[in-house]
Design a protein around this motif. Structure first.
Motif: not given
Lengths: 113, 113
Positions: B4, B37, B90, B35, B42-43, A103-105, A100, B88, B45, A89, A43-44, A36, B102-106
């Protein structure tokens, strides 16, 4: 549980150079590896992903490689442009884990004109 | 195809209060993951909803709860807010559970004072 480590935390390159970001994961059951891009305050955004049944995937200037034996995967960006500047990320997902993502940092990439 | 969406964009709450965040999934998607953040991370879960049921949960206490509605939109509720809940939030939608994109929202920026 799964753990994802990402390096480097910051990366600065000249426009036109290549950039490489590396991630390692701990659980050999991981089978899905997305990347991402997150610009400041946004957003990511999914830019590329790879599954465990392939070793490499390309999309224009972006490529991802996966080494299941070593449990690491990498993002390669060629001919970098200033608009590539963002935080990147990596993530990993284990089959059967309900998607699930771990994520990395993150890596802050700066592309200097 | 609509992306999203999340509401509100920003929120300021006091420690001990309760908050509800909302997410509308992308057209054609039936699964929503939430998620958290933290700044510079990183985000992480929180949980996932599929067919109106919680379908997986990360390492978050029970005061984090959620809902999914028949139209696949979702809510995240946080009770007894703590200062560390500032982050944040998400949501991400996908076509199903498991290793789907997976597609993220803002995101919703929550500040707890």
């Amino acid at each position: 549980g799964e753990n994802v480590e990402q390096h480097p935390s910051t990366l600065s390159v000249q426009e036109g150079d290549s950039a490489v970001i590396k991630c390692t994961y701990s659980d050999s059951a991981s089978n899905y590896f997305p990347w991402y891009k997150q610009e400041l305050g946004k957003r990511p955004q999914l830019i590329i992903d790879i599954r465990s049944n392939v070793g490499e995937k390309k999309d224009q200037r972006i490529a991802v490689t996966l080494n299941k034996t070593a449990k690491h995967f990498s993002l390669h960006i060629t001919e970098t442009q200033p608009e590539d500047s963002a935080v990147y990320f990596c993530a990993a997902s284990i089959e059967g884990s309900q998607g699930n993502l771990i994520f990395g940092k993150g890596t802050k990439l700066s592309v200097k004109p | 195809e609509t992306g999203v969406t999340q509401s509100p964009t920003h929120l300021i709450k006091t420690r001990g209060q309760q908050v509800t965040l909302r997410c509308s999934s992308q057209s054609g998607h039936n699964t929503v993951s939430w998620y958290q953040q933290a700044l510079g991370q990183g985000p992480q879960f929180i949980f996932q909803y599929y067919r109106e049921e919680e379908n997986g949960r990360g390492n978050f206490p029970p005061r984090f709860s959620g809902l999914q509605f028949p139209n696949y939109s979702s809510e995240l509720n946080v009770n007894a807010l703590e200062l560390d809940d500032s982050a944040l939030y998400l949501c991400a939608s996908s076509r199903g559970t498991g290793s789907y994109e997976q597609y993220f929202g803002p995101g919703t920026r929550l500040t707890v004072t």
